[in-house]
Design a protein around this motif. Sequence first.
Motif, PDB file in Angstrom:
ATOM      1  N   UNK A 164       0.876  -1.028  -0.106  1.00  0.00           N
ATOM      2  CA  UNK A 164       0.031  -0.056   0.011  1.00  0.00           C
ATOM      3  C   UNK A 164       0.686   1.194   0.065  1.00  0.00           C
ATOM      4  N   UNK A 165       0.332   2.347  -0.694  1.00  0.00           N
ATOM      5  CA  UNK A 165       1.305   3.515  -0.714  1.00  0.00           C
ATOM      6  C   UNK A 165       1.973   4.152   0.571  1.00  0.00           C
ATOM      7  N   UNK A 166       1.172   3.902   1.613  1.00  0.00           N
ATOM      8  CA  UNK A 166       2.001   4.295   3.115  1.00  0.00           C
ATOM      9  C   UNK A 166       2.883   3.588   3.407  1.00  0.00           C
ATOM     10  N   UNK A 167       3.172   2.370   2.710  1.00  0.00           N
ATOM     11  CA  UNK A 167       4.463   1.714   2.892  1.00  0.00           C
ATOM     12  C   UNK A 167       5.629   1.681   2.040  1.00  0.00           C
ATOM     13  N   UNK A 168       5.328   2.323   1.112  1.00  0.00           N
ATOM     14  CA  UNK A 168       6.300   2.376   0.049  1.00  0.00           C
ATOM     15  C   UNK A 168       7.193   3.911  -0.126  1.00  0.00           C
ATOM     16  N   UNK A 169       8.447   3.657  -0.453  1.00  0.00           N
ATOM     17  CA  UNK A 169       9.411   4.621  -0.728  1.00  0.00           C
ATOM     18  C   UNK A 169       9.745   4.550  -2.403  1.00  0.00           C
ATOM     19  N   UNK A 170       9.793   5.650  -2.978  1.00  0.00           N
ATOM     20  CA  UNK A 170      10.188   5.469  -4.193  1.00  0.00           C
ATOM     21  C   UNK A 170      11.464   6.322  -4.599  1.00  0.00           C
ATOM     22  N   UNK A 171      12.458   5.717  -4.922  1.00  0.00           N
ATOM     23  CA  UNK A 171      13.855   6.356  -5.195  1.00  0.00           C
ATOM     24  C   UNK A 171      14.057   6.677  -6.421  1.00  0.00           C
ATOM     25  N   UNK A 172      14.116   8.103  -6.606  1.00  0.00           N
ATOM     26  CA  UNK A 172      14.429   8.754  -7.765  1.00  0.00           C
ATOM     27  C   UNK A 172      16.148   8.773  -8.046  1.00  0.00           C
ATOM     28  N   UNK A 173      16.606   8.136  -9.076  1.00  0.00           N
ATOM     29  CA  UNK A 173      18.135   7.933  -9.061  1.00  0.00           C
ATOM     30  C   UNK A 173      18.717   9.080  -9.796  1.00  0.00           C
ATOM     31  N   UNK A 174      19.963   9.239  -9.228  1.00  0.00           N
ATOM     32  CA  UNK A 174      20.932  10.413  -9.497  1.00  0.00           C
ATOM     33  C   UNK A 174      22.259   9.640  -9.834  1.00  0.00           C
ATOM     34  N   UNK A 175      22.641  10.087 -10.806  1.00  0.00           N
ATOM     35  CA  UNK A 175      24.265   9.241 -11.103  1.00  0.00           C
ATOM     36  C   UNK A 175      25.007   8.896  -9.982  1.00  0.00           C
ATOM     37  N   UNK A 176      25.442   7.911  -9.568  1.00  0.00           N
ATOM     38  CA  UNK A 176      26.608   7.731  -8.595  1.00  0.00           C
ATOM     39  C   UNK A 176      25.806   7.430  -7.260  1.00  0.00           C
ATOM     40  N   UNK A 177      24.723   7.453  -7.280  1.00  0.00           N
ATOM     41  CA  UNK A 177      23.754   6.859  -5.844  1.00  0.00           C
ATOM     42  C   UNK A 177      24.063   5.337  -5.828  1.00  0.00           C
ATOM     43  N   UNK A 178      24.548   4.963  -4.516  1.00  0.00           N
ATOM     44  CA  UNK A 178      24.601   3.564  -4.221  1.00  0.00           C
ATOM     45  C   UNK A 178      23.397   3.319  -3.195  1.00  0.00           C
TER      46      UNK A 178
END
Length: 303
Positions: free
Chosen positions: A236-250
């Motif tokens: 459910x949306x309240x249990x979700x994190x959405x990661x927007x990538x940047x170059x060189x993220x680990x």
Amino acid sequence: MGVIVLKDNLAARVEGVNAARFSQADIELIRSTLLQFPVVVLPGQHLSEDEQIAFGSQFGELEGYQYASDDYNPDSNPAVLSVSNAAEGDTPVDALDRRRMLDMGNKLWHSDSSFRPVPAHLSMLYGVRVTREGGETQFADLRAGYDALDEDMKRLVEPMVAEHSIIHSREMLGFDDWNEEFKQKYGGWAAHDVVRTLPETGRKTLYLSAHASHIVGLPRAIGRMLLHELTEIATMPDKVYSHRWNTNDLVIWDNRCTVHRLRRYRAGSEVRTLRRVTTTAPEFPARDPATVSLPDWVLEQAA
């Protein structure tokens, strides 16, 4: 050095760590942060393959990717999984290329390597080349998913074991042309508890994945519907994190208590290349399904 919350009790950013020149204090900080936040983002890294392997090996034994098909993971160190839609000449592979089609499985909610007898613990995915838009990775907290179940559902799923296979998750997308060599090499099953207890914290969590085909001891239709229902609750949306990538993220995550998926991007016009190393979770070896039995009341309530 600091820890910045990105999503309550699910994701955090750790600043001030250089994964290519790590200290033991860095490793301990990340370990302790992962106990509360099973998704940790280290921004602004610059990692070679060897440096990523050296960093990852600080957290446990590394999984090998010898099982990955040659067309999906060509010419890589066996400790590294290449996640890319790039063809020769630095252009995206064709829309009907088998590698791109197989990669669609990453858009299903899954836990890495749940189909293996010794499943994955930490995945560490490094953004070599990311997209201008789309291509996010979403994570859901399976600890919160378990907590969200009512007491009757917790009692119902507690004794259950699911069987996982990578072929199952790909067959859901329509792949049914596996040759015998592939099925012999990659078509095995691994049975894992649907509910597990994390040894470091004693906290209970669901263990779900698109690779999970059925519940041992239940008719397939009933077991699959139950797995679908549990995944629906846990994501459910309240249990979700959405990661927007940047170059060189680990990005590091704990597969023992999260599921994740890839979101849509312009795979026909943009190259997306990431690199993953993964540690194993020997504390959660596969079960022998022949030793699993469910009481009669489970079948009645599950249906």
